[in-house]
Scaffold this active site. Structure first.
Site, mmCIF file in Angstrom:
data_model
loop_
_atom_site.group_PDB
_atom_site.id
_atom_site.type_symbol
_atom_site.label_atom_id
_atom_site.label_comp_id
_atom_site.label_asym_id
_atom_site.label_seq_id
_atom_site.Cartn_x
_atom_site.Cartn_y
_atom_site.Cartn_z
ATOM 1 N N GLU A 50 0.812 -1.221 0.000
ATOM 2 C CA GLU A 50 0.000 0.000 0.000
ATOM 3 C C GLU A 50 0.846 1.272 0.000
ATOM 4 O OE1 GLU A 50 -0.578 -2.650 1.884
ATOM 5 O OE2 GLU A 50 -2.702 -3.207 1.697
ATOM 6 N N PHE A 112 -11.898 -7.442 13.671
ATOM 7 C CA PHE A 112 -10.795 -7.875 12.824
ATOM 8 C C PHE A 112 -10.442 -6.768 11.821
ATOM 9 C CE2 PHE A 112 -9.296 -10.078 8.915
ATOM 10 C CZ PHE A 112 -8.059 -10.454 9.423
ATOM 11 N N GLN A 113 -9.170 -6.424 11.757
ATOM 12 C CA GLN A 113 -8.647 -5.388 10.863
ATOM 13 C C GLN A 113 -9.282 -4.029 11.087
ATOM 14 O OE1 GLN A 113 -8.495 -7.080 6.835
ATOM 15 N NE2 GLN A 113 -6.456 -7.804 7.379
ATOM 16 N N LYS A 162 -17.659 -0.982 5.613
ATOM 17 C CA LYS A 162 -18.023 -1.983 4.617
ATOM 18 C C LYS A 162 -19.539 -2.064 4.396
ATOM 19 C CE LYS A 162 -17.392 -6.753 3.273
ATOM 20 N NZ LYS A 162 -16.705 -8.023 3.518
ATOM 21 N N MET A 479 24.056 9.545 2.960
ATOM 22 C CA MET A 479 23.796 10.821 3.618
ATOM 23 C C MET A 479 24.019 10.708 5.123
ATOM 24 S SD MET A 479 23.278 13.880 3.091
ATOM 25 C CE MET A 479 22.443 14.437 1.609
HETATM 26 C C1 LIG Z 1 12.132 5.877 5.577
HETATM 27 C C2 LIG Z 1 13.386 6.588 5.938
HETATM 28 N N1 LIG Z 1 14.206 6.075 6.895
HETATM 29 C C3 LIG Z 1 15.355 6.707 7.230
HETATM 30 C C4 LIG Z 1 15.711 7.881 6.619
HETATM 31 C C5 LIG Z 1 17.005 8.587 7.010
HETATM 32 N N2 LIG Z 1 17.935 8.644 5.879
HETATM 33 C C6 LIG Z 1 18.060 9.737 5.109
HETATM 34 S S1 LIG Z 1 19.143 9.539 3.845
HETATM 35 C C7 LIG Z 1 19.484 7.949 4.330
HETATM 36 C C8 LIG Z 1 20.460 7.121 3.565
HETATM 37 C C9 LIG Z 1 19.966 6.744 2.237
HETATM 38 O O1 LIG Z 1 20.853 5.792 1.689
HETATM 39 P P1 LIG Z 1 20.847 5.474 0.145
HETATM 40 O O2 LIG Z 1 19.469 5.243 -0.317
HETATM 41 O O3 LIG Z 1 21.824 4.407 -0.117
HETATM 42 O O4 LIG Z 1 21.291 6.858 -0.491
HETATM 43 P P2 LIG Z 1 22.718 7.598 -0.476
HETATM 44 O O5 LIG Z 1 22.638 8.656 0.585
HETATM 45 O O6 LIG Z 1 23.772 6.570 -0.190
HETATM 46 O O7 LIG Z 1 22.823 8.190 -1.826
HETATM 47 C C10 LIG Z 1 18.748 7.612 5.469
HETATM 48 C C11 LIG Z 1 18.835 6.339 6.176
HETATM 49 C C12 LIG Z 1 14.810 8.392 5.655
HETATM 50 N N3 LIG Z 1 15.046 9.546 5.030
HETATM 51 N N4 LIG Z 1 13.687 7.725 5.318
#
Ligand SMILES: Cc1ncc(C[n+]2csc(CCOP(=O)(O)OP(=O)(O)O)c2C)c(N)n1
Ligand SMILES: [Mg+2]
Lengths: 576, 164
Positions: A50, A112-113, A162, A479
């Site tokens: 979803e 349920f749900q 529903k 990042m």
């Molecule tokens: C759902 C979610 N969880 C955690 C984060 C925190 N976060 C921001 S950037 C990042 C790293 C992303 O890694 P990647 O997709 O490999 O991209 P890169 O920065 O290496 O280009 C994380 C964990 C987020 N933005 N979204």
């Protein structure tokens, strides 16, 4: 015409002109799904999760300007959709999300749900409804679309028990032509007196900056923005959400501002004497340290949402209303000034900006033997002639895409700016493809993000929505690693991804084309080959430099003139 | 500088409308000192009165965010106009001569009165402006066995009215 509740839901969508519904069935929406089965005006897209449905509807909405529509079941269906709803909410994206609910007689019994969908989604929707009677469904649907698409847009949830969709209970149906709500009057036109005040400031400014945001795109005012900027000949900077409203390749463009904005944009903001904020909301990633934000500037702020005005930054001339008519109004006044409007007065300012530009703040090591992520984006730009729709996930790759792929048109750059949702990119790209079947669509992602909604590769095969996945695989949650490098003395706590899958094989397992690129010289040919396969989804796994950083960077809590600059730039400390 | 504001709203009388208002205050970390809500003469509308404290900027934001809620029909900041405010308190005390005398004295220039006496216990009804009530209740602290306060309500004086 007499229809059941389930049929009314679908007939309302049809009457609303909805082409696609992104959804996933379950117990509480089975009557609605049966109604879908019996018609073919509204196409249903069966996602694999979803969250994917919400991001796909979101990508569809962002790239087309039409509202995205989602249909999910109660309980886990609804909770799985929450991340996507919050993502749309933070970026003001028009969406209508229909959620099934348990039958009215058992609401409140932990059936349920059963979850309190209206309660769970309340803080991350523009509005939500629990429909209590079958005879209220049509009007509620109309209200939902009206609220989602007007004023400052946003997602609206319609929760439908529903039992009111029961095929055996039919009621007369007619879809309202329009609705008026005494408690919701979104159309406001800007105050002409305020516009006059703004124009006066514009006439006097010596160091003006136009700071434009996503509101210009949402308000369909890109044309007007362009005309205004060209008439004034003022420098322009755009937010992450606004990219493309003003052409990124235009000589007046200083690129993006904020945390990973350009040196010239941030320095210009800092030294400016007049900021013209248009459809932008002074997000903390843009302002940096509030106390030192644009210390010398008067601020004009145009926004459709009064609550955005002076929320974090106090402004001098607020103009509340639809961006487009306000810009037209301003333009008319400025054109009325004729020769008396003196452009020579900002010549010195442009000289200063050119000096900042010459620093070449985003320069990276072009001689490196590794594949630099920036290089991949530059090649992507070249191969797609700058005309692709580019979605992204969240991380360094997102910033590299924003920095190195200048967008010349609105709605081409699709990313989760406000919530920063990893997992957004792939389903969003699929949604874009539904809206623009002939266009080139690229999803710029990282090996971390792509694994958060990877399952939609399956949906993309089923519905034949070919996308090019540009995986900038640095083996790190890049990042996060960059922040750890800068502020935690390189203690890379849980930002290294071990045991990554073989993405090439994975793509193939899903029935798509997989490629792995390990050499710099293969980058461009691989991209050409991939984009030549018009009707295939191609997953390009680029093994990039593992520890490249995004520059410039304003660390959190710092001011615009306090940037960490790229080692490869021509910046010398104290040279500004 | 922080100041107390009394904000009155006309709200669609719909399930969930109240939680939109209270949810807004918790989500955005705004102060809420009291909140009271009941239907008006028009059953489709409720009137909600809330007391909040904040700087001018915060109060401005609170009003804008409240106005943005789809269920809010109209809003007025009573602190900005010439208004009348009231709060009702019921307190339970043990009956003593001292208390009875005190209430009698109070009743001369206020609405304070004993409203119930059961088994040697009194319920005293006090209605007035919040600061008056606060002071009075402070002076009765040691006697109070149980207390309930309605929260502040108010109307602007004269022609001005919060109505459709
Ligand atoms: C759902 C979610 N969880 C955690 C984060 C925190 N976060 C921001 S950037 C990042 C790293 C992303 O890694 P990647 O997709 O490999 O991209 P890169 O920065 O290496 O280009 C994380 C964990 C987020 N933005 N979204
Ligand atoms: Mg990575």
């Amino acid at each position: 015409m007499e229809l059941s509740g389930g049929e009314i839901v679908i007939q309302s969508l049809k009457d609303e002109g909805v082409e696609y519904v992104f959804g996933y069935p379950g117990g509480c929406v089975l009557h609605i799904y049966d109604a879908i089965f019996k018609q073919d005006a509204v196409q249903h897209v069966l996602v694999r999760h979803e969250q994917g449905a919400t991001h796909a509807a979101d990508g569809y909405a962002r790239s087309s300007g039409k509202p995205g529509v989602v249909l999910v079941t109660s309980g886990p269906g609804a909770t799985n959709a929450v991340t996507g709803i919050a993502t749309a909410f933070m970026d003001s994206i028009p969406m209508v999300i229909i959620t099934g609910q348990v039958p009215r007689p058992v609401i409140g019994t932990d059936a349920f749900q059963e979850v309190d969908t209206v309660g769970i989604t309340r803080p991350c929707v523009k509005h939500n409804f629990l429909v209590k009677n079958v005879s209220d469904i049509a009007e509620t649907m109309k209200k939902a679309f009206f609220i989602a698409t007007s004023g400052r847009p946003g997602p609206v949830v319609v929760d439908i028990p529903k039992d009111i969709t029961d095929p055996n209970i039919k009621v007369p149906y007619s879809y309202p032509e329009d609705v008026s709500m005494r408690s919701y009057q979104p159309t406001v036109s800007g105050d002409i007196g305020q516009t006059r005040k703004a124009v006066k400031l514009i006439q006097e400014a010596k160091r003006p900056v136009i700071y434009s945001g996503g509101g210009v795109i949402l308000g369909e005012a890109s044309e007007e923005l362009r005309t205004l900027c060209h008439t004034l000949q003022f420098p322009v900077t755009q937010t992450l959400m606004g990219l493309g409203a003003f052409p990124g390749t235009d000589p007046q463009s200083m690129g993006m501002l904020g945390m990973h904005g350009t040196y010239e944009a941030n320095m210009a903001m800092h030294d400016s004497d007049l900021i013209i904020a248009i459809g932008a909301r002074f997000d903390d990633r843009v302002t940096g340290k509030i106390a030192e934000f644009c210390p010398h500037a008067k601020i004009i702020h145009i926004d459709v949402d009064p609550a955005s005005i002076s929320k974090t930054i106090t402004v001098d001339v607020p103009i509340v209303g639809q961006v487009k008519p306000i810009l037209l109004d301003m333009l008319a006044q400025i054109e009325g000034l004729g020769e008396t409007f003196d452009r020579a007065r900002i010549a010195d300012w442009w000289n200063k900006i050119e000096e900042w530009r010459a620093v070449d703040c985003m320069a990276y090591d072009m001689n490196s033997g590794t594949i630099k992520p920036q290089y991949v984006i530059e090649q992507l730009y070249k191969v797609t002639k700058g005309e692709a729709f580019v979605t992204s996930d969240v991380g360094q790759h997102q910033m590299f895409a924003a920095q190195f792929y200048p967008f010349d048109k609105p709605r081409r750059w699709i990313n989760s700016g406000g919530l920063g949702t990893m997992g957004f990119g792939l389903p969003a790209a699929m949604g874009v493809k539904f809206a623009h079947p002939e266009a080139n669509v690229a999803c710029v992602t990282g090996e971390g993000s792509i694994q958060m909604c990877l399952q939609e590769l399956s949906t993309m095969l089923q519905y034949d929505t070919p996308v090019k996945v540009i995986n900038l695989n640095n083996g790190f949650l890049g990042m996060v690693r960059q922040w750890q490098e800068f502020t935690y003395k390189r203690r890379y706590s849980h930002s290294y991804l071990e045991a990554l899958p073989d993405f090439k094989k994975l793509a193939e397992a899903y029935g798509h084309v997989g490629m792995q690129i390990t050499k710099k010289e293969d980058v461009e040919p691989a991209l050409r080959e991939a984009f030549a396969m018009k009707d295939r989804t191609v997953f390009l796994d680029f093994l990039t430099d593992t520890e490249e950083n995004v520059y410039p960077m304003i660390e959190s809590g710092k001011a615009h003139n306090d940037m960490v600059m790229a080692p490869s730039s021509k910046y010398k400390k104290g040279s500004s | 500088m922080s100041r107390q504001h009394i904000i009155s709203l006309l709200l669609e009388n719909e399930a969930g409308a109240l939680s939109r208002v209270s949810g807004l205050f918790s989500a955005r970390a705004y102060n809420i000192e009291s909140l009271t809500v009941a239907p008006t003469q028009d059953p489709s509308l409720s009137r909600l009165t809330l007391v909040t404290v904040g700087s001018e900027e915060t109060i401005e934001q609170i009003k804008k965010q409240l106005n943005k809620l789809v269920d809010v029909v109209k809003l007025i900041d009573l602190s900005e106009s010439f208004s009348l405010e009231r709060e009702l308190a019921l307190i339970k005390v043990k009956k003593t001569d001292a208390i009875v005398n005190k209430v009698e004295a109070l009743s001369k220039d206020s609405s304070a009165h004993i409203t119930d006496e059961t088994d040697g216990y009194l319920i005293i009804e006090l209605a007035g402006e919040k600061p008056w009530l606060d002071d009075l209740l402070l002076s009765l602290t040691d006697d109070i066995l149980e207390i309930v306060r309605s929260g502040v309500i108010g109307l602007s004086r004269g022609e001005r009215a919060l109505s459709l």
